[in-house]
Enzyme design. Structure first.
Site, PDB file in Angstrom:
ATOM      1  N   LYS A  26       5.904 -14.320  -0.789  1.00 17.78           N
ATOM      2  CA  LYS A  26       6.774 -13.378  -0.467  1.00 17.78           C
ATOM      3  C   LYS A  26       6.246 -12.454   0.742  1.00 17.78           C
ATOM      4  CE  LYS A  26       4.085  -9.753  -1.720  1.00 17.78           C
ATOM      5  NZ  LYS A  26       3.428  -8.894  -0.820  1.00 17.78           N
ATOM      6  N   ASP A 150       2.653  -7.509  -8.363  1.00 17.64           N
ATOM      7  CA  ASP A 150       3.745  -8.262  -8.006  1.00 17.64           C
ATOM      8  C   ASP A 150       4.203  -9.460  -8.559  1.00 17.64           C
ATOM      9  OD1 ASP A 150       3.417  -6.813  -5.466  1.00 17.64           O
ATOM     10  OD2 ASP A 150       1.979  -8.420  -4.335  1.00 17.64           O
TER      11      ASP A 150
HETATM   12  O1  C5P Z   1      -1.419  -4.970  -9.772  1.00 20.69           O
HETATM   13  P1  C5P Z   1      -2.568  -5.663  -8.590  1.00 20.69           P
HETATM   14  O2  C5P Z   1      -3.742  -6.132  -9.184  1.00 20.69           O
HETATM   15  O3  C5P Z   1      -1.904  -6.519  -7.729  1.00 20.69           O
HETATM   16  O4  C5P Z   1      -2.955  -4.363  -7.840  1.00 20.69           O
HETATM   17  C1  C5P Z   1      -4.197  -4.393  -6.953  1.00 20.69           C
HETATM   18  C2  C5P Z   1      -4.769  -3.075  -6.907  1.00 20.69           C
HETATM   19  O5  C5P Z   1      -3.856  -2.377  -5.700  1.00 20.69           O
HETATM   20  C3  C5P Z   1      -4.477  -1.896  -7.882  1.00 20.69           C
HETATM   21  O6  C5P Z   1      -5.685  -2.057  -8.763  1.00 20.69           O
HETATM   22  C4  C5P Z   1      -4.349  -0.707  -7.270  1.00 20.69           C
HETATM   23  O7  C5P Z   1      -5.445  -0.202  -6.960  1.00 20.69           O
HETATM   24  C5  C5P Z   1      -3.571  -1.060  -6.198  1.00 20.69           C
HETATM   25  N1  C5P Z   1      -2.141  -0.843  -6.364  1.00 20.69           N
HETATM   26  C6  C5P Z   1      -1.435   0.644  -6.268  1.00 20.69           C
HETATM   27  N2  C5P Z   1      -0.215   0.656  -6.627  1.00 20.69           N
HETATM   28  C7  C5P Z   1       0.573  -0.462  -6.667  1.00 20.69           C
HETATM   29  C8  C5P Z   1       0.136  -1.573  -6.779  1.00 20.69           C
HETATM   30  C9  C5P Z   1      -1.182  -1.781  -6.504  1.00 20.69           C
HETATM   31  O8  C5P Z   1      -2.122   1.510  -6.107  1.00 20.69           O
HETATM   32  N3  C5P Z   1       1.757  -0.016  -6.991  1.00 20.69           N
END
Ligand code: C5P
Length: 301
Positions: A26, A150
């Site tokens: 994406k 995501d």
């Molecule tokens: O959800 P995911 O593991 O992909 O996100 C990685 C990191 O990115 C999270 O631990 C967080 O620190 C940050 N993040 C965030 N806000 C979001 C998505 C991700 O702060 N909406």
């Protein structure tokens, strides 16, 4: 080939002893950071666009559960999102963990194109089919949310708007027009680090940006609220001016717009023709970067 999945997503090929699913990339056409949440995540407004650029995942019946990756050095333990997704679904469905999975990795790791999240979501869809669970997507959704912000988008692909952590997804009709040229450096970026720094810069983000809505194919026109914009660029380009330079080079080469994808490290530009994009690719394919040409994908809703 007749797909067993609703709306023919993800792309499916039958094998004599199993099946293969495409696990797409994406880009974020729009990514606005609205604030910090109580749970430590950031509140987002974003628009995801599926690309015709993908990993592939093979699924076969097997009593013993194995995950093998080809094309990248990924471990087969719980740090691998394919393994995490499989365990989560087995637990939720009260089923033994079975199946032989092969991941053909082509998408960059920590590249901002959602490779890991896509692999996790496609694993949920694939094992849901392989194990004969036949849960509707609404059943897989909470598991996808748990695996990453995501991930839910990759349960439906195509074009979609998202809110919350990026995990409250509304699928949209159509696809972004143009030829996408994706430029990925040899290193990745950590999403967690980028967001951690964003906290200090929330006030610096320009609030009065000029919106110039994008054109969408197979929809006929524009979504007035979708303009190319990524609030994380301020952090990432400041830390790594080489990425800003790639953005500028894409624009100089004639891209109608160019953006950092997600938290990077991939930067993409969108061109009117393949000829223009190929010309830009030749200019940019110097040094330690990988250049990929792709198109946006639309899904029936
Ligand atoms: O959800 P995911 O593991 O992909 O996100 C990685 C990191 O990115 C999270 O631990 C967080 O620190 C940050 N993040 C965030 N806000 C979001 C998505 C991700 O702060 N909406």
């Amino acid at each position: 080939m007749t797909s067993p999945f609703s709306n023919s997503y993800p792309d499916y090929t039958k094998l004599s002893d199993g099946f293969v699913l495409k696990s797409p990339a994406k880009v974020n056409l729009l990514l606005r950071v609205l604030g910090k949440r109580e749970d430590g995540y950031h509140e987002l407004e974003t628009v995801f666009q599926e690309l015709d650029w993908y990993d592939e995942l093979e699924f076969r019946q097997s009593r013993e559960f194995t995950v093998r990756t080809e094309g990248a050095d990924l471990p087969s333990d719980d740090s691998n999102l394919v393994v995490r997704a499989a365990r989560l679904l087995a637990r939720a469905g009260s089923l033994p963990l079975t199946g032989s999975l092969v991941l053909h990795k082509r998408l960059p790791i920590q590249g901002g194109v959602g490779g890991g999240s896509s692999n996790a979501a496609i694993t949920l869809i694939g094992l849901n089919h392989l194990w004969g669970l036949s849960w509707p997507l609404t059943g897989l959704m909470p598991l996808a949310r748990e695996l990453g912000a995501d991930c839910p988008f990759f349960l439906t692909g195509g074009l979609a708007r998202a809110k919350g952590r990026g995990d409250i997804v509304t699928p949209l009709e159509g696809r972004a027009q143009g030829v996408f040229l994706l430029v990925t450096p040899s290193y990745g970026t950590s999403t967690a680090h980028v967001f951690a720094e964003f906290q200090q810069r929330l006030t610096e983000v320009e609030k009065n940006v000029i919106f110039s809505p994008l054109q969408f194919a197979e929809k006929g026109g524009v979504y007035p609220e979708i303009s190319p914009l990524n609030d994380l660029e301020i952090i990432v380009f400041h830390k790594d001016p080489a990425l800003r330079l790639i953005r500028d080079q894409l624009l100089e080469a004639g891209a109608s717009y160019a953006l950092l994808s997600g938290s990077g490290s991939t930067v993409f530009g969108v061109f009117d023709s393949e000829e223009q994009a190929s010309k830009a690719a030749r200019k940019l394919a110097r040094g330690e970067v990988r250049v990929t040409m792709s198109r946006a994908v639309a899904r029936t809703r």
